[in-house]
Design a protein around this motif. Structure first.
Motif, short mmCIF file in Angstrom:
data_model
loop_
_atom_site.label_atom_id
_atom_site.label_comp_id
_atom_site.label_asym_id
_atom_site.label_seq_id
_atom_site.Cartn_x
_atom_site.Cartn_y
_atom_site.Cartn_z
N SER A 264 0.83 -1.20 0.00
CA SER A 264 0.00 0.00 0.00
C SER A 264 0.87 1.25 0.00
N ASN A 265 2.03 1.20 0.65
CA ASN A 265 2.98 2.32 0.63
C ASN A 265 3.44 2.60 -0.79
N MET A 266 3.78 1.54 -1.53
CA MET A 266 4.25 1.70 -2.90
C MET A 266 3.18 2.34 -3.78
N LEU A 267 1.93 1.93 -3.61
CA LEU A 267 0.85 2.49 -4.41
C LEU A 267 0.60 3.96 -4.08
N ALA A 268 0.72 4.31 -2.80
CA ALA A 268 0.34 5.65 -2.36
C ALA A 268 1.44 6.68 -2.56
N ALA A 269 2.72 6.29 -2.47
CA ALA A 269 3.82 7.26 -2.45
C ALA A 269 3.86 8.17 -3.68
N PRO A 270 3.84 7.65 -4.94
CA PRO A 270 3.86 8.57 -6.08
C PRO A 270 2.62 9.47 -6.14
N LEU A 271 1.46 8.93 -5.76
CA LEU A 271 0.23 9.72 -5.80
C LEU A 271 0.28 10.85 -4.78
N LEU A 272 0.74 10.55 -3.58
CA LEU A 272 0.87 11.59 -2.57
C LEU A 272 1.96 12.59 -2.93
N GLY A 273 3.01 12.12 -3.63
CA GLY A 273 4.04 13.03 -4.10
C GLY A 273 3.50 14.04 -5.10
N LYS A 274 2.68 13.57 -6.05
CA LYS A 274 2.05 14.48 -7.01
C LYS A 274 1.11 15.46 -6.31
N LEU A 275 0.36 14.93 -5.34
CA LEU A 275 -0.54 15.80 -4.58
C LEU A 275 0.24 16.87 -3.84
#
Length: 399
Positions: A264-275
């Motif tokens: 779940s960390n892997m899935l969320a990290a790029p998305l939260l980075g863009k946010l």
């Protein structure tokens, strides 16, 4: 493809291989210690805490030195020094016959470690600032992708080939990551310009950076994040053993618990980075800290392995926004030419949290259950969110 994107792709794979190798030993470390002659449960927890933390004791001391050298001689050379050195040392861990030998090798490994901080510093100094959140989040996803497969494969291989041979596999993975970085990573680094910079000691470098008020605040955030997360890690396999009961698949389930958080960390990290690139890294950091605090609460009450897996997956979503946001903010507030030094002190803060968390978690395991430690971690992360609001958000607004 832009050079920074090529570097990001290569370092993503490098991070993946390094963390896959490093985390393969996590699920079975207490079980491996039992094979070295330690059988009493509290003694196993104590040894696991010290051995797990030993790597970070020397890393805490050594990282500022490597960071200073990195600003003078380049970040790529630090990648190679660390990667090849760790490959040899970790392979030697498979030859240990007593816990003190394993502890000694972990101390040596911490002294020469530093692949990940060097990768972060290299990317931060070779990436456009408006892409920093995406780059840091993607780089983080490489490390957690390795953390997904590492414990999972470690748990499987522990049952198939035995504990010792996994250290040899880990050494091979670290060697492969180092070769990949040596051949493909390119760095914009001017040694002549670096040589013209004033030579300062490690303590002088810290003195220069501490006058930037946001940096000490971020180092404190990093320490508290790692302390909260790592204080429970050495006890997870023993907790899984209690939830599962007598079973030959304890190492497998312990690896799965670690892997689901990484997934779940892997899935969320790029998305939260863009946010974060859109709404601000400070805001995303606060949201992630509050969410991580809330995610620890259900772990206090789980009664089955499946409930624990669901709670750890929820935790991983918010973990994906923590360290990438911190790394992007460090780059934001650090003067050019001092990136490696700034990141090295953050690595020391991270190592200090990694060191004290498992040691204290193992030490208090005799009179405080892991469920109580989950509650402590939730409180620390909530306090961390308040610290961010006071020392970063309010300061940025001039409050």
């Amino acid at each position: 493809m832009a050079r920074w994107k090529i570097n990001l792709l290569v370092l993503w794979f490098g991070q993946f291989l390094v963390f896959a190798g490093m985390t393969m030993i996590t699920p079975f470390l207490p079980l491996y210690i039992k094979t070295l002659g330690v059988t009493e449960e509290h003694a196993v927890a104590m040894w696991a805490g010290f051995i797990f933390a030993g790597n970070f004791v020397t890393s805490f001391l050594a990282q500022p030195i490597w960071g200073n050298l990195s600003d003078r001689y380049g970040r790529k050379v630090m990648l190679l020094r660390s990667g090849f050195g760790m490959a040899v040392v970790i392979a030697l861990m498979g030859l240990a016959t007593h816990p003190w030998q394993l502890l000694l090798l972990r101390l040596v490994n911490g002294t020469i470690s530093g692949y990940s901080p060097a990768a972060v510093a290299l990317m931060s100094s070779n990436t456009p600032r408006n892409k920093m959140g995406f780059a840091m989040g993607t780089l983080q996803s490489g490390s957690v992708a390795g953390s997904i497969l590492g414990p999972f494969l470690g748990g499987l291989l522990a049952d198939w080939i035995g504990y010792r041979y996994i250290f040899y596999v880990t050494g091979a993975l670290l060697f492969s990551a180092s070769v990949l970085s040596m051949l493909l990573v390119k760095e914009k680094f001017n040694p002549e310009e670096a040589a013209r910079q004033p030579k300062v000691s490690t303590l002088e470098g810290l003195s220069q950076l501490r006058h930037i008020p946001q940096l000490p605040a971020l180092y404190t955030v990093t320490f508290l994040i790692q302390f909260s997360m790592l204080s429970v890690m050495p006890l997870i396999p023993l907790f899984v053993e209690k939830l599962v009961g007598p079973s030959e698949q304890i190492a497998f389930f312990a690896g799965l618990v670690s892997s689901v958080t990484g997934f779940s960390n892997m899935l969320a990290a790029p998305l939260l980075g863009k946010l974060a690139d859109r709404i601000g890294h400070e805001r995303v950091l606060r949201i992630a800290l509050i969410g991580s605090s809330v995610a620890f609460v259900p772990q206090i009450f789980v009664q089955s392995i499946w409930q624990l897996l669901a709670a750890r997956f929820f935790l991983g979503i918010f973990m994906g926004g923590l360290l990438p946001a911190v790394n992007a903010l460090i780059r934001k507030f650090t003067p050019n030419g001092m990136e490696s030094r700034a990141y090295s002190f953050n690595s020391s803060s991270l190592a200090l949290g990694n060191m004290l968390g498992p040691v204290i978690g193992g030490a208090v395991s005799g009179f405080m259950s892991i469920r109580a430690l989950f509650a402590v971690s939730a409180c620390l992360l909530a306090l961390n969110a308040l610290w961010v609001r006071r020392n970063l958000v309010a300061r940025r607004r001039g409050v």
